[in-house]
Write an enzyme that holds these catalytic residues in place. Structure first.
Site, PDB file in Angstrom:
ATOM      1  N   GLU A  92      61.533  78.917  37.915  1.00 21.55           N
ATOM      2  CA  GLU A  92      62.196  78.227  39.033  1.00 21.55           C
ATOM      3  C   GLU A  92      63.000  77.026  38.558  1.00 21.55           C
ATOM      4  O   GLU A  92      62.579  76.315  37.648  1.00 21.55           O
ATOM      5  CB  GLU A  92      61.139  77.621  39.955  1.00 21.55           C
ATOM      6  N   CYS A 105      65.780  69.969  38.871  1.00 26.78           N
ATOM      7  CA  CYS A 105      64.390  69.950  38.417  1.00 26.78           C
ATOM      8  C   CYS A 105      64.173  71.202  37.569  1.00 26.78           C
ATOM      9  O   CYS A 105      64.323  72.320  38.069  1.00 26.78           O
ATOM     10  CB  CYS A 105      63.465  69.933  39.635  1.00 26.78           C
ATOM     11  N   CYS A 112      51.490  77.602  33.408  1.00 25.66           N
ATOM     12  CA  CYS A 112      51.001  76.342  32.837  1.00 25.66           C
ATOM     13  C   CYS A 112      49.507  76.474  32.562  1.00 25.66           C
ATOM     14  O   CYS A 112      48.767  76.990  33.392  1.00 25.66           O
ATOM     15  CB  CYS A 112      51.258  75.187  33.804  1.00 25.66           C
ATOM     16  N   CYS A 116      45.810  72.153  36.838  1.00 27.18           N
ATOM     17  CA  CYS A 116      45.393  71.112  37.785  1.00 27.18           C
ATOM     18  C   CYS A 116      45.003  71.781  39.107  1.00 27.18           C
ATOM     19  O   CYS A 116      45.643  72.750  39.527  1.00 27.18           O
ATOM     20  CB  CYS A 116      46.530  70.124  38.009  1.00 27.18           C
ATOM     21  N   CYS A 119      47.731  72.380  42.017  1.00 25.86           N
ATOM     22  CA  CYS A 119      49.098  72.785  41.673  1.00 25.86           C
ATOM     23  C   CYS A 119      49.288  74.302  41.720  1.00 25.86           C
ATOM     24  O   CYS A 119      48.431  75.053  41.262  1.00 25.86           O
ATOM     25  CB  CYS A 119      49.439  72.257  40.291  1.00 25.86           C
ATOM     26  N   GLY A 164      55.233  74.103  34.287  1.00 23.50           N
ATOM     27  CA  GLY A 164      54.876  73.895  32.889  1.00 23.50           C
ATOM     28  C   GLY A 164      54.609  72.456  32.524  1.00 23.50           C
ATOM     29  O   GLY A 164      54.929  71.531  33.269  1.00 23.50           O
ATOM     30  N   GLU A 165      53.980  72.284  31.374  1.00 25.88           N
ATOM     31  CA  GLU A 165      53.689  70.948  30.863  1.00 25.88           C
ATOM     32  C   GLU A 165      54.648  70.688  29.686  1.00 25.88           C
ATOM     33  O   GLU A 165      54.496  71.278  28.616  1.00 25.88           O
ATOM     34  CB  GLU A 165      52.211  70.896  30.412  1.00 25.88           C
ATOM     35  N   SER A 196      58.114  64.369  33.103  1.00 23.92           N
ATOM     36  CA  SER A 196      56.788  64.108  33.671  1.00 23.92           C
ATOM     37  C   SER A 196      55.725  64.866  32.884  1.00 23.92           C
ATOM     38  O   SER A 196      55.881  66.050  32.602  1.00 23.92           O
ATOM     39  CB  SER A 196      56.775  64.563  35.140  1.00 23.92           C
ATOM     40  N   SER A 219      51.545  61.869  35.383  1.00 23.49           N
ATOM     41  CA  SER A 219      50.822  62.336  36.566  1.00 23.49           C
ATOM     42  C   SER A 219      49.392  61.799  36.504  1.00 23.49           C
ATOM     43  O   SER A 219      48.524  62.407  35.902  1.00 23.49           O
ATOM     44  CB  SER A 219      50.786  63.863  36.591  1.00 23.49           C
ATOM     45  N   LEU A 220      49.180  60.651  37.115  1.00 24.58           N
ATOM     46  CA  LEU A 220      47.865  60.021  37.035  1.00 24.58           C
ATOM     47  C   LEU A 220      46.957  60.561  38.157  1.00 24.58           C
ATOM     48  O   LEU A 220      45.891  61.102  37.893  1.00 24.58           O
ATOM     49  CB  LEU A 220      48.016  58.499  37.124  1.00 24.58           C
ATOM     50  N   HIS A 221      47.390  60.386  39.375  1.00 27.91           N
ATOM     51  CA  HIS A 221      46.762  60.968  40.568  1.00 27.91           C
ATOM     52  C   HIS A 221      45.350  60.474  40.903  1.00 27.91           C
ATOM     53  O   HIS A 221      44.807  60.852  41.947  1.00 27.91           O
ATOM     54  CB  HIS A 221      46.750  62.512  40.508  1.00 27.91           C
ATOM     55  N   ASN A 297      52.127  68.635  48.775  1.00 31.06           N
ATOM     56  CA  ASN A 297      52.701  69.861  49.329  1.00 31.06           C
ATOM     57  C   ASN A 297      51.604  70.910  49.382  1.00 31.06           C
ATOM     58  O   ASN A 297      51.194  71.405  48.332  1.00 31.06           O
ATOM     59  CB  ASN A 297      53.773  70.388  48.368  1.00 31.06           C
ATOM     60  N   CYS A 341      55.892  72.712  43.498  1.00 24.63           N
ATOM     61  CA  CYS A 341      56.259  73.273  42.205  1.00 24.63           C
ATOM     62  C   CYS A 341      55.496  74.566  41.925  1.00 24.63           C
ATOM     63  O   CYS A 341      54.290  74.647  42.106  1.00 24.63           O
ATOM     64  CB  CYS A 341      56.076  72.203  41.135  1.00 24.63           C
TER      65      CYS A 341
HETATM   66  N1  SAH Z   1      53.290  69.357  34.148  1.00 24.23           N
HETATM   67  C1  SAH Z   1      53.959  68.146  34.408  1.00 24.23           C
HETATM   68  C2  SAH Z   1      55.303  68.312  35.076  1.00 24.23           C
HETATM   69  C3  SAH Z   1      55.392  69.352  36.151  1.00 24.23           C
HETATM   70  S1  SAH Z   1      54.536  68.986  37.640  1.00 24.23           S
HETATM   71  C4  SAH Z   1      53.074  67.204  35.187  1.00 24.23           C
HETATM   72  O1  SAH Z   1      52.036  67.633  35.658  1.00 24.23           O
HETATM   73  O2  SAH Z   1      53.427  66.042  35.278  1.00 24.23           O
HETATM   74  C5  SAH Z   1      55.537  67.718  38.356  1.00 24.23           C
HETATM   75  C6  SAH Z   1      54.824  66.848  39.369  1.00 24.23           C
HETATM   76  O3  SAH Z   1      54.512  67.599  40.552  1.00 24.23           O
HETATM   77  C7  SAH Z   1      53.511  66.303  38.848  1.00 24.23           C
HETATM   78  O4  SAH Z   1      53.358  64.949  39.139  1.00 24.23           O
HETATM   79  C8  SAH Z   1      52.507  67.146  39.611  1.00 24.23           C
HETATM   80  O5  SAH Z   1      51.265  66.537  39.671  1.00 24.23           O
HETATM   81  C9  SAH Z   1      53.188  67.299  40.953  1.00 24.23           C
HETATM   82  N2  SAH Z   1      52.646  68.361  41.787  1.00 24.23           N
HETATM   83  C10 SAH Z   1      52.081  69.517  41.411  1.00 24.23           C
HETATM   84  N3  SAH Z   1      51.665  70.233  42.480  1.00 24.23           N
HETATM   85  C11 SAH Z   1      52.004  69.497  43.568  1.00 24.23           C
HETATM   86  C12 SAH Z   1      51.841  69.692  44.968  1.00 24.23           C
HETATM   87  N4  SAH Z   1      51.283  70.775  45.454  1.00 24.23           N
HETATM   88  N5  SAH Z   1      52.300  68.708  45.796  1.00 24.23           N
HETATM   89  C13 SAH Z   1      52.883  67.605  45.313  1.00 24.23           C
HETATM   90  N6  SAH Z   1      53.079  67.375  44.000  1.00 24.23           N
HETATM   91  C14 SAH Z   1      52.632  68.310  43.133  1.00 24.23           C
HETATM   92 FE1  SF4 Z   2      50.690  72.151  34.926  1.00 31.51          FE
HETATM   93 FE2  SF4 Z   2      51.805  69.885  35.864  1.00 31.51          FE
HETATM   94 FE3  SF4 Z   2      50.933  71.818  37.545  1.00 31.51          FE
HETATM   95 FE4  SF4 Z   2      49.173  70.357  36.191  1.00 31.51          FE
HETATM   96  S1  SF4 Z   2      50.630  69.597  37.765  1.00 31.51           S
HETATM   97  S2  SF4 Z   2      49.101  72.595  36.448  1.00 31.51           S
HETATM   98  S3  SF4 Z   2      50.254  70.066  34.262  1.00 31.51           S
HETATM   99  S4  SF4 Z   2      52.594  71.978  36.079  1.00 31.51           S
END
Ligand code: SAH
Ligand code: SF4
Length: 350
Positions: A92, A105, A112, A116, A119, A164-165, A196, A219-221, A297, A341
């Site tokens: 995508e 983006c 990945c 997480c 995600c 992806g990471e 990111s 991505s701390l969260h 999301n 994503c």
């Molecule tokens: N893998 C990397 C970059 C891709 S994800 C990372 O994790 O940073 C990009 C951003 O989207 C990250 O901050 C991730 O935590 C966030 N993200 C993933 N799933 C999401 C969701 N369902 N709603 C909002 N943000 C999300």
């Molecule tokens: Fe991979 Fe980033 Fe999604 Fe975590 S948030 S599963 S690192 S794409």
């Protein structure tokens, strides 16, 4: 032989490659001018490049390794592209229209492995890394789309936040960033590029040392290890203190600010005490840190999470502000089209 994308070579790599075949250095400038300024779609259009040189390039490289499979347009102008790679895999790319420009983006891996818990991308484990050419070409395909629409618009910003990471594919990501930044290439300024990461601390040092000067977002969260491990299992390998040590190194070496991303998950990490813990964690680095609060999301498969209430998000924001933390709430783009994503891809595969 599987041909690579012509967009995967940095300028220096193309120059060196042409020279090993006895071609003059200046051919690289000519080729790049056709690729990135005139934006042609085939080698045969490069009329001032010697035919022998074009033939050689065509024998080794392909012009298009991404083919549009599907496109979805949102009411706010966000466009989500689903591209098919040469080996059939789908990725995508999203074009967003924030106030300050046009932002692409991009995806860095097919799937990945970080997994997480919130995600959609992590639902499908990594099949392979993208090549630098496949990363750059996502922006090229979006730009060609804009060219075709004759809107006289250019992609002005890049966020490496797709599937992806990026730090699990660092070498290819670094090459692609060089091509994206290069004033002879896509010419998108380093300040307009953000990568990111989920926080692979060892790679943050490596990335810092490349001196690419692009923005970094983590991505701390969650503000504590206990909570972060619950939502991101990668925290076991790279706990918060390791990440913050790497962040301190980045801040010290680059003189740039860092962004900490924080998805607000209802009743999980959105309480006042979490905001206070987060501001303690940032501590004396607050003048160099931006917190980006992200509305969650919803993802069908992750029913354990809901988006925080609007009032909760605003209260979290206020608490951080009162602690002197720079922060913003991320505006959403394309929520009506599976903007989370990895969602479009996973739905198409299902
Ligand atoms: N893998 C990397 C970059 C891709 S994800 C990372 O994790 O940073 C990009 C951003 O989207 C990250 O901050 C991730 O935590 C966030 N993200 C993933 N799933 C999401 C969701 N369902 N709603 C909002 N943000 C999300
Ligand atoms: Fe991979 Fe980033 Fe999604 Fe975590 S948030 S599963 S690192 S794409």
């Amino acid at each position: 032989m599987n041909k690579e994308s012509i967009y995967g070579l940095t300028f220096d790599q193309l120059e060196a490659w042409l020279m090993t075949y006895g071609h003059k250095k200046f051919r690289a400038s000519q080729v790049w001018d056709w690729l990135y300024r005139k934006r042609v779609t085939s080698f045969s259009e490069m009329t001032d490049v010697k035919p022998e040189c074009l033939q050689l390039l065509a024998e080794h490289f392909i012009f298009q390794s991404l083919n549009e499979h599907f496109k979805q347009e949102s009411e706010d102008g966000t466009i989500k592209f689903l591209f098919r790679l040469d080996d059939g895999n789908l990725i995508e790319t999203v074009l967003m229209r924030p106030k300050f420009g046009l932002s692409a983006c991009v995806t860095t891996q097919v799937g990945c492995n970080i997994g997480c818990s919130f995600c959609a991308s992590g639902l499908l484990t990594k099949i392979r890394d993208l090549t630098s050419g496949e990363i750059v070409e996502q922006i090229i395909r979006v730009q060609h789309y804009l060219d075709q629409e004759k809107k006289d618009e250019s992609v002005s910003h890049v966020v490496v936040m797709g599937i992806g990471e990026p730090f699990d594919n660092l070498e290819n990501v670094i090459d692609s960033l060089q091509i994206i930044k290069d004033h002879k290439g896509l010419a998108i300024g380093a300040k307009h590029i953000t990568v990111s990461t989920s926080g692979l601390a060892d790679k943050i040092y490596e990335f810092t040392d490349t001196n690419l000067q692009v923005n970094l977002a983590i991505s701390l969260h969650a503000p504590t290890n206990e909570l972060r491990t619950r939502i991101m299992k990668i925290n076991q390998a790279f706990p918060i203190e390791e990440i913050m040590k790497a962040v301190a190194y980045y801040l010290d070496k680059t003189n740039r600010r860092i962004t900490l991303e924080y998805i607000l998950l209802k009743d999980v990490n959105d309480r006042r005490e979490h905001a206070l813990q987060l501001s303690d964690l940032i501590g004396d680095k607050r003048h160099l840190t931006n917190v980006n609060l992200i509305p969650y999301n919803p993802v069908d498969e992750h029913t354990q999470y809901q988006r925080s209430q609007k009032e909760t998000m605003l209260a979290f924001y206020d608490t951080l502000k009162k602690q002197g933390i720079n922060c913003s709430i991320r505006l959403e783009h394309g929520t009506d089209i599976d903007a989370a994503c990895g969602q479009l891809r996973s739905k198409q595969i299902k």
